[in-house]
Design a protein around this motif. Structure first.
Motif, PDB file in Angstrom:
ATOM      1  N   PRO A 111       3.077  94.651  45.108  1.00  0.00           N
ATOM      2  CA  PRO A 111       3.516  95.781  45.866  1.00  0.00           C
ATOM      3  C   PRO A 111       4.453  96.665  45.222  1.00  0.00           C
ATOM      4  O   PRO A 111       4.512  97.717  45.467  1.00  0.00           O
ATOM      5  N   GLY A 112       5.528  95.991  44.639  1.00  0.00           N
ATOM      6  CA  GLY A 112       6.609  96.719  44.066  1.00  0.00           C
ATOM      7  C   GLY A 112       6.045  97.623  43.158  1.00  0.00           C
ATOM      8  O   GLY A 112       6.961  98.674  42.733  1.00  0.00           O
ATOM      9  N   TYR A 113       4.923  97.275  42.330  1.00  0.00           N
ATOM     10  CA  TYR A 113       4.553  98.303  41.311  1.00  0.00           C
ATOM     11  C   TYR A 113       4.410  99.577  42.030  1.00  0.00           C
ATOM     12  O   TYR A 113       4.294 100.725  41.229  1.00  0.00           O
ATOM     13  N   LEU A 114       3.614  99.703  43.188  1.00  0.00           N
ATOM     14  CA  LEU A 114       3.393 100.856  43.855  1.00  0.00           C
ATOM     15  C   LEU A 114       4.910 101.478  44.399  1.00  0.00           C
ATOM     16  O   LEU A 114       4.903 102.922  43.988  1.00  0.00           O
ATOM     17  N   ARG A 115       5.705 100.988  44.616  1.00  0.00           N
ATOM     18  CA  ARG A 115       7.085 101.597  44.641  1.00  0.00           C
ATOM     19  C   ARG A 115       7.680 102.198  43.401  1.00  0.00           C
ATOM     20  O   ARG A 115       8.226 103.266  43.325  1.00  0.00           O
ATOM     21  N   ASP A 116       7.416 101.745  42.295  1.00  0.00           N
ATOM     22  CA  ASP A 116       8.075 101.966  41.021  1.00  0.00           C
ATOM     23  C   ASP A 116       7.206 103.339  40.695  1.00  0.00           C
ATOM     24  O   ASP A 116       7.602 104.180  40.161  1.00  0.00           O
ATOM     25  N   LEU A 117       5.743 103.403  40.910  1.00  0.00           N
ATOM     26  CA  LEU A 117       5.169 104.582  40.543  1.00  0.00           C
ATOM     27  C   LEU A 117       5.371 105.616  41.449  1.00  0.00           C
ATOM     28  O   LEU A 117       5.258 106.911  40.874  1.00  0.00           O
ATOM     29  N   HIS A 118       5.957 105.407  42.623  1.00  0.00           N
ATOM     30  CA  HIS A 118       6.295 106.553  43.353  1.00  0.00           C
ATOM     31  C   HIS A 118       7.757 107.092  42.800  1.00  0.00           C
ATOM     32  O   HIS A 118       8.303 108.275  43.696  1.00  0.00           O
ATOM     33  N   GLY A 119       8.321 106.294  41.959  1.00  0.00           N
ATOM     34  CA  GLY A 119       9.369 106.945  41.434  1.00  0.00           C
ATOM     35  C   GLY A 119       9.346 108.438  40.757  1.00  0.00           C
ATOM     36  O   GLY A 119       9.712 109.359  41.297  1.00  0.00           O
ATOM     37  N   PRO A 120       8.559 108.232  39.866  1.00  0.00           N
ATOM     38  CA  PRO A 120       8.210 109.732  38.922  1.00  0.00           C
ATOM     39  C   PRO A 120       6.997 110.475  39.887  1.00  0.00           C
ATOM     40  O   PRO A 120       6.630 111.450  39.709  1.00  0.00           O
ATOM     41  N   TYR A 121       6.299 109.769  40.710  1.00  0.00           N
ATOM     42  CA  TYR A 121       5.062 110.534  41.551  1.00  0.00           C
ATOM     43  C   TYR A 121       5.249 110.420  43.094  1.00  0.00           C
ATOM     44  O   TYR A 121       4.574 109.425  43.740  1.00  0.00           O
ATOM     45  N   PRO A 122       6.398 110.889  43.305  1.00  0.00           N
ATOM     46  CA  PRO A 122       6.653 110.467  44.753  1.00  0.00           C
ATOM     47  C   PRO A 122       5.749 111.132  45.919  1.00  0.00           C
ATOM     48  O   PRO A 122       5.677 110.538  47.151  1.00  0.00           O
ATOM     49  N   ILE A 151      -4.955 102.150  42.746  1.00  0.00           N
ATOM     50  CA  ILE A 151      -4.294 101.294  41.655  1.00  0.00           C
ATOM     51  C   ILE A 151      -4.847  99.983  41.869  1.00  0.00           C
ATOM     52  O   ILE A 151      -5.093  99.146  42.624  1.00  0.00           O
ATOM     53  N   PHE A 152      -5.674  99.674  40.518  1.00  0.00           N
ATOM     54  CA  PHE A 152      -6.453  98.375  40.342  1.00  0.00           C
ATOM     55  C   PHE A 152      -6.366  98.142  38.964  1.00  0.00           C
ATOM     56  O   PHE A 152      -6.187  98.825  37.993  1.00  0.00           O
ATOM     57  N   PRO A 153      -6.084  96.673  38.971  1.00  0.00           N
ATOM     58  CA  PRO A 153      -6.180  95.576  39.961  1.00  0.00           C
ATOM     59  C   PRO A 153      -4.532  95.582  40.644  1.00  0.00           C
ATOM     60  O   PRO A 153      -3.714  95.017  39.779  1.00  0.00           O
ATOM     61  N   ALA A 154      -4.530  95.705  41.652  1.00  0.00           N
ATOM     62  CA  ALA A 154      -3.119  95.961  42.202  1.00  0.00           C
ATOM     63  C   ALA A 154      -2.224  94.515  42.320  1.00  0.00           C
ATOM     64  O   ALA A 154      -1.504  94.542  42.076  1.00  0.00           O
ATOM     65  N   ALA A 155      -3.037  93.649  42.681  1.00  0.00           N
ATOM     66  CA  ALA A 155      -2.440  92.372  42.848  1.00  0.00           C
ATOM     67  C   ALA A 155      -1.935  91.538  41.500  1.00  0.00           C
ATOM     68  O   ALA A 155      -0.988  90.902  41.510  1.00  0.00           O
ATOM     69  N   ALA A 156      -2.613  92.150  40.518  1.00  0.00           N
ATOM     70  CA  ALA A 156      -1.981  91.657  38.997  1.00  0.00           C
ATOM     71  C   ALA A 156      -0.658  92.216  38.919  1.00  0.00           C
ATOM     72  O   ALA A 156       0.246  91.526  37.952  1.00  0.00           O
ATOM     73  N   PHE A 157      -0.138  93.304  39.616  1.00  0.00           N
ATOM     74  CA  PHE A 157       1.070  93.724  39.654  1.00  0.00           C
ATOM     75  C   PHE A 157       2.263  93.776  40.756  1.00  0.00           C
ATOM     76  O   PHE A 157       3.311  93.733  40.609  1.00  0.00           O
ATOM     77  N   ILE A 177       2.276 111.505  45.633  1.00  0.00           N
ATOM     78  CA  ILE A 177       0.810 110.956  44.876  1.00  0.00           C
ATOM     79  C   ILE A 177       0.420 109.783  45.936  1.00  0.00           C
ATOM     80  O   ILE A 177       0.890 108.934  46.174  1.00  0.00           O
ATOM     81  N   PRO A 178      -0.707 110.117  46.993  1.00  0.00           N
ATOM     82  CA  PRO A 178      -1.350 109.078  47.676  1.00  0.00           C
ATOM     83  C   PRO A 178      -1.966 108.002  46.655  1.00  0.00           C
ATOM     84  O   PRO A 178      -2.624 108.473  45.887  1.00  0.00           O
ATOM     85  N   LEU A 179      -1.465 106.723  46.910  1.00  0.00           N
ATOM     86  CA  LEU A 179      -1.912 105.741  46.301  1.00  0.00           C
ATOM     87  C   LEU A 179      -2.661 104.758  47.269  1.00  0.00           C
ATOM     88  O   LEU A 179      -2.250 104.501  48.154  1.00  0.00           O
ATOM     89  N   VAL A 180      -3.827 104.141  46.542  1.00  0.00           N
ATOM     90  CA  VAL A 180      -4.658 103.225  47.423  1.00  0.00           C
ATOM     91  C   VAL A 180      -4.708 101.816  46.579  1.00  0.00           C
ATOM     92  O   VAL A 180      -4.900 101.843  45.449  1.00  0.00           O
ATOM     93  N   ALA A 181      -4.183 100.861  47.222  1.00  0.00           N
ATOM     94  CA  ALA A 181      -4.117  99.528  46.534  1.00  0.00           C
ATOM     95  C   ALA A 181      -5.301  98.790  46.561  1.00  0.00           C
ATOM     96  O   ALA A 181      -6.125  98.636  47.881  1.00  0.00           O
ATOM     97  N   SER A 182      -6.160  98.196  45.815  1.00  0.00           N
ATOM     98  CA  SER A 182      -7.265  97.569  45.473  1.00  0.00           C
ATOM     99  C   SER A 182      -7.211  96.560  44.599  1.00  0.00           C
ATOM    100  O   SER A 182      -6.647  96.756  43.490  1.00  0.00           O
ATOM    101  N   GLY A 183      -7.975  95.309  44.730  1.00  0.00           N
ATOM    102  CA  GLY A 183      -7.882  94.201  44.075  1.00  0.00           C
ATOM    103  C   GLY A 183      -7.083  93.116  44.498  1.00  0.00           C
ATOM    104  O   GLY A 183      -5.761  93.313  44.062  1.00  0.00           O
ATOM    105  N   GLY A 184      -7.582  92.167  44.918  1.00  0.00           N
ATOM    106  CA  GLY A 184      -6.628  90.994  45.353  1.00  0.00           C
ATOM    107  C   GLY A 184      -6.050  91.314  46.666  1.00  0.00           C
ATOM    108  O   GLY A 184      -5.023  90.471  47.013  1.00  0.00           O
ATOM    109  N   ILE A 185      -6.465  92.309  47.433  1.00  0.00           N
ATOM    110  CA  ILE A 185      -5.672  92.484  48.784  1.00  0.00           C
ATOM    111  C   ILE A 185      -6.237  91.515  49.747  1.00  0.00           C
ATOM    112  O   ILE A 185      -7.372  91.275  49.888  1.00  0.00           O
ATOM    113  N   ASN A 186      -5.421  91.146  50.448  1.00  0.00           N
ATOM    114  CA  ASN A 186      -5.963  90.037  51.742  1.00  0.00           C
ATOM    115  C   ASN A 186      -4.902  90.426  52.899  1.00  0.00           C
ATOM    116  O   ASN A 186      -4.037  90.997  52.809  1.00  0.00           O
TER     117      ASN A 186
END
Length: 214
Positions: free
Chosen positions: A140-151, A132-138, A153-162
């Motif tokens: 952490p909660g965006y990954l939780r939301d994606l896992h609603g319809p895609y429970p 998921i790129f750019p993750a920081a633009a959306f 699916i492995p997701l990797v957060a990229s972009g703006g991670i520190n």
């Protein structure tokens, strides 16, 4: 028809960090990987934006390091990476020809996506995980939301991670996060300051461990 993915290295699910190296000069790729591993980061993604990247992959892979290559845009690049010893491929977006090459080569591929439609496309193409790129633009909660319809699916957060926000992405369901210049700044790489890279990797993984939910 959904293509069956080639699985990622199992250690990634344990470590949960990929260091993404973007640098114009790398004096010793194996020493770089060794420095990061000493700090707790065992998975390194070199990128096709780096000059002579396949030579760097080859040097690190020959020493047994778990290296992959990112910014893969074409099937020919996937083939070059595989020949050099890359263990996984990463794309910035959905790249069907890269996914096809990865399947043919028996390599796991992490396909880039952002929208729910792109996530579904990446899964159908046989992605081992979806970046998921750019993750920081959306956030952490965006990954939780994606896992609603895609429970599942492995997701990797990229972009703006520190170090300050990485744990939040993991706590919201990310399989792993990508660490960039905070861990692997180009100037430290060019200088061969491996002690500094170990310090940065250790600081990142320590912050991650202390911030994770049980």
């Amino acid at each position: 028809m959904t293509r069956t993915p080639t699985p990622l290295p199992p250690t990634l699910a344990t470590d949960q960090v990929i260091a993404v190296v973007r640098a114009p000069h790398i004096p010793d790729a194996a020493a770089l990987c060794a420095a990061l591993a000493e700090g707790g980061v065992r998975h390194v993604e070199f990128t096709f934006t780096t000059p002579d990247v396949t030579s760097h992959i080859g040097r690190a892979a020959s020493q047994g390091f778990e290296v992959g290559v990112g910014t893969v845009l074409r099937a020919s690049q996937a083939e070059q990476a595989a020949a050099a010893g890359a263990r996984f491929l990463v794309t910035p977006g959905c790249r069907p020809q890269v996914a096809e090459a990865a399947h043919r080569l028996g390599l796991p591929v992490v396909l880039g996506a952002l929208t729910p439609t792109e996530v579904a496309d990446a899964v159908d193409l046989g992605a081992a995980a979806v970046k998921i790129f750019p993750a920081a633009a959306f956030g952490p909660g965006y990954l939780r939301d994606l896992h609603g319809p895609y429970p599942g699916i492995p997701l990797v957060a990229s972009g703006g991670i520190n170090a300050a926000n990485a744990a939040a992405y993991l706590n919201h369901g990310a399989l792993a996060v990508c660490a960039g210049t905070e861990v692997v700044p180009p100037d430290a790489i060019a200088a061969g300051d491996w002690t500094e890279l170990t310090r940065r990797a250790r600081a990142f993984t320590t912050a991650l461990a202390h911030s994770r939910h049980p």
